[in-house]
Design a protein around this motif. Structure first.
Motif, PDB file in Angstrom:
ATOM      1  N   GLN A 138       0.839  -1.192   0.000  1.00 49.72           N
ATOM      2  CA  GLN A 138       0.000   0.000   0.000  1.00 49.72           C
ATOM      3  C   GLN A 138       0.882   1.252   0.000  1.00 49.72           C
ATOM      4  O   GLN A 138       1.934   1.286   0.643  1.00 49.72           O
ATOM      5  CB  GLN A 138      -0.906   0.014   1.230  1.00 49.72           C
ATOM      6  N   ASP A 192       0.512   5.453   0.654  1.00 48.01           N
ATOM      7  CA  ASP A 192      -0.324   6.585   1.087  1.00 48.01           C
ATOM      8  C   ASP A 192       0.547   7.837   1.094  1.00 48.01           C
ATOM      9  O   ASP A 192       1.384   8.016   1.985  1.00 48.01           O
ATOM     10  CB  ASP A 192      -0.902   6.327   2.478  1.00 48.01           C
ATOM     11  N   GLU A 198      -3.202  15.945  -3.830  1.00 51.10           N
ATOM     12  CA  GLU A 198      -3.443  16.056  -5.269  1.00 51.10           C
ATOM     13  C   GLU A 198      -3.820  17.491  -5.637  1.00 51.10           C
ATOM     14  O   GLU A 198      -4.663  18.120  -4.996  1.00 51.10           O
ATOM     15  CB  GLU A 198      -4.572  15.106  -5.687  1.00 51.10           C
ATOM     16  N   THR A 219       2.298   1.320  -7.612  1.00 53.10           N
ATOM     17  CA  THR A 219       2.725   2.650  -8.057  1.00 53.10           C
ATOM     18  C   THR A 219       1.639   3.671  -7.741  1.00 53.10           C
ATOM     19  O   THR A 219       0.459   3.331  -7.598  1.00 53.10           O
ATOM     20  CB  THR A 219       3.008   2.673  -9.568  1.00 53.10           C
ATOM     21  N   LEU A 220       2.060   4.912  -7.637  1.00 53.22           N
ATOM     22  CA  LEU A 220       1.128   6.016  -7.393  1.00 53.22           C
ATOM     23  C   LEU A 220       1.690   7.266  -8.044  1.00 53.22           C
ATOM     24  O   LEU A 220       2.876   7.571  -7.895  1.00 53.22           O
ATOM     25  CB  LEU A 220       0.948   6.252  -5.886  1.00 53.22           C
ATOM     26  N   ASP A 221       0.847   7.977  -8.794  1.00 55.07           N
ATOM     27  CA  ASP A 221       1.225   9.260  -9.387  1.00 55.07           C
ATOM     28  C   ASP A 221       0.450  10.370  -8.693  1.00 55.07           C
ATOM     29  O   ASP A 221      -0.759  10.252  -8.468  1.00 55.07           O
ATOM     30  CB  ASP A 221       0.905   9.292 -10.884  1.00 55.07           C
ATOM     31  N   ARG A 222       1.143  11.451  -8.362  1.00 51.76           N
ATOM     32  CA  ARG A 222       0.508  12.598  -7.717  1.00 51.76           C
ATOM     33  C   ARG A 222       0.871  13.857  -8.500  1.00 51.76           C
ATOM     34  O   ARG A 222       2.046  14.169  -8.676  1.00 51.76           O
ATOM     35  CB  ARG A 222       0.993  12.702  -6.264  1.00 51.76           C
TER      36      ARG A 222
END
Length: 594
Positions: A22, A24, A30, A92-95
């Motif tokens: 996960q 966070d 955002e 993965t995470l894009d901000r």
């Protein structure tokens, strides 16, 4: 067999549920607007034990899964790409965020006035004698000018200015040197306001001509009007409290109660400029004041008499005026004197009347500093503990407090201590694990409160639990309760651009001279007790530190955005150490009182 199958199904489901770690990302959120920074921090958490990279850079993950990274940012729309890996897979995470552009070099073979660089960029109304200053960034090496309306052009000169330092970033670093990068193409100019130009809502235009004679005009400049000083526009404070600033959107100058009468002599965007004396001005939000009808005037007040009266713990000065005036009090660094400045006042008095029973005030002297300003200088027989001012009709009452009587065996006995758990209803800073600063502040305050009550003190919390309290309500509640000391408890975070990996730890803040010793004794206990960096002892122009009625300090025992420090703040044992350090520092302060 059926039982084994059920177990296998549960294991498969559990494995699918943990198909990837996960991520966070707590900060920035955002779409956040971030200032003109080239590097800044991000924080959040991943599944403990994961490996993390941000925009291709490996980032250390604390044992709790929390992370804090300091990464480069580019101006414009910027994407923060996070990738976490553990035995169960990859996530993965894009901000997306927006990074403001700082001053940048413009190619000399172009011709432009940079959009958004014009300063000022708001409505202005200026009186005679003022000087209008304007600037913009454009192609270097050109000839620049400006005009008010389509009037005559006024020359602007290329300044080759350095980038402006960010005071918050400097305060949160060990460096004392600002970025002095010189940016070409910064043009500046000015003109003296005569007052008879007849300008009424005139646009300011900017012009730039290159070496070949090509030109560009910018018509997005501010709107300017003449301010007619002959009008003498007066207003009164309509809110319970008006906040006066040193300049629009800058630091606190003073706080004024409802009903205070002020003279206006200019407009800058949402602010009125106030004429306090021939040499002093201040700024206040327009929506804090109510204008008097045109033609209503208030002549300068007269100072008629000053007299003293003994109080159970100190002295009271009655300052008789023909009408209420704006005033400021400046306690002396020696702890035994103060100066009161009365604005828009003329002295018409021959006496200062002393109460023979009053042994706290030694001497009072006055002088007319200029045609509209009077200063009173007061020397005291003992240390000043605090003061307050209030109007009773036209009588300005200055109450001066001597220190309380301290029982050196039980120094907290019968004292009234106000504890301010910082923030709420807002969360304050948020840690990588989404720990809310307001909750930690309340927990530490309760621990300190129990220690103080056990030693015989009465304790007031300026807010309890998740209760909300405005920033100006908090010192007011403490003063209304007649507190002897105010301690505001916070935990820290860095501004955009600062590096909390290098600068974190505990810090202590004071404003009034008679609060400094309390700040020093508490800070020394932090040095002895807390296993963190010493972020420093600060003179802080903060609302809670500016309380006048008693010694008041603000503490920031740790940086909640730093993973290790967040983990410590979540530990009850560490919270107890913080509370104990504040308690012992307060005790040392009280035992020094004679």
């Amino acid at each position: 067999m059926r039982k084994i199958s059920s177990i296998l199904i549960l294991l498969i489901v559990a494995g699918l549920a943990r198909s990837a770690p996960q991520i966070d990302l707590v900060y920035p959120p955002e779409g956040a607007d971030i200032g003109p920074v080239s590097w800044s921090f991000i924080l959040g958490s991943v599944t403990p034990g994961s490996q993390l990279s941000v925009n291709g850079r490996k980032v250390e993950v604390y044992k709790t899964g929390a992370f804090l990274a300091y990464i480069p940012f580019d101006p414009g729309e910027f994407i923060i790409q996070l990738s976490a890996l553990d035995a169960s897979g990859i996530a993965t995470l894009d901000r997306k965020v927006k990074v403001a552009a700082g001053k940048k070099n413009i190619r000399p073979d172009s011709l432009c006035i940079l959009h958004g660089s014009i300063n000022p960029n708001y409505k202005l109304s200026l009186p005679a004698g003022d000087r209008l200053y304007v600037s913009f960034q454009g192609t270097p090496g050109g000839k620049a000018s400006f005009s008010v309306g389509r009037g005559r052009g006024r020359v602007m000169v290329e300044q080759n200015a350095s980038t402006e330092p960010d005071d918050k970033v400097l305060a949160f670093s060990d460096s004392s040197t600002a970025d002095t990068t010189v940016v070409p193409g910064i043009y500046g100019g000015s003109c003296l306001i005569r007052g008879d130009e007849g300008w009424e809502s005139q646009r300011i235009y900017f012009y730039l001509v290159d070496r070949e004679g090509n030109s560009v005009i910018d018509s997005t400049g501010p709107i300017l009007s003449n301010w007619d000083d002959a009008r003498q526009v007066f207003a009164k404070v309509k809110d319970s409290l008006a906040v006066l600033k040193t300049a629009p959107d800058l630091g606190y100058e003073m706080f004024l109660p409802r009903g205070t009468i002020l003279q206006i002599n200019g407009i800058h965007d949402q602010y009125y400029r106030l004429k306090l004396s021939e040499a002093k001005e201040a700024w206040v939000k327009q929506n804090s004041l109510e204008l008097f009808p045109a033609g209503k005037i208030f002549p300068a007040a007269k100072l008629v008499l000053v007299k003293t009266a003994r109080e159970p713990r100190g002295s009271q000065l009655s300052i008789l005026l023909s009408r209420p005036s704006v005033h400021q009090v400046f306690p002396g660094a020696d702890g035994r004197s103060l100066k009161m400045v009365l604005y828009d006042v003329r002295a018409d008095m021959d006496w200062v009347r002393y109460d023979p029973a009053d042994g706290f005030v030694n001497d009072i002297r006055w002088r007319q500093v200029d045609s509209r300003t009077v200063e009173l200088e007061v020397s005291l027989a003992g240390k000043l503990w605090g003061y307050s001012t209030a109007y009773q009709n036209n009588n300005l009452v200055l109450s001066l407090k001597a220190p309380p009587a301290i029982n050196h065996k039980l120094p907290f006995k019968n004292l009234k201590i106000a504890l301010d758990p910082g923030h709420s209803p807002d969360n304050g800073a948020v840690g990588p694990l989404r720990t809310l600063e307001k909750d930690i502040n309340w927990q530490i305050s309760q621990r300190l409160g129990r220690m103080l009550k056990k030693e015989g003190a009465s304790v007031l919390y300026t807010r309890e639990g998740s209760e909300g309290a405005g920033i100006y309500q908090r010192p007011s509640r403490a003063a209304g309760w007649k507190a002897d000391i105010l301690i505001s408890i916070h935990n820290n975070a860095s501004p955009d651009g600062a590096n909390p990996l290098l600068n974190s730890g505990y810090s202590t803040y004071y404003y009034q001279p008679y609060s400094r010793w309390l700040a020093e004794t508490v800070h020394r206990q932090f040095q002895k007790t807390l296993p963190l960096n010493d972020h420093g002892l600060f003179y802080g122009n903060l609302v809670l530190c500016r309380a006048t009625e008693f010694p008041s300090i603000l503490v920031e025992p740790a940086f909640i955005i730093v993973p290790r420090e967040e983990a410590l703040l979540l530990d009850g044992v560490f919270q107890e150490r913080i509370a104990r350090a504040i308690f012992i520092g307060m005790k040392e302060f009280l035992l020094k009182i004679k």
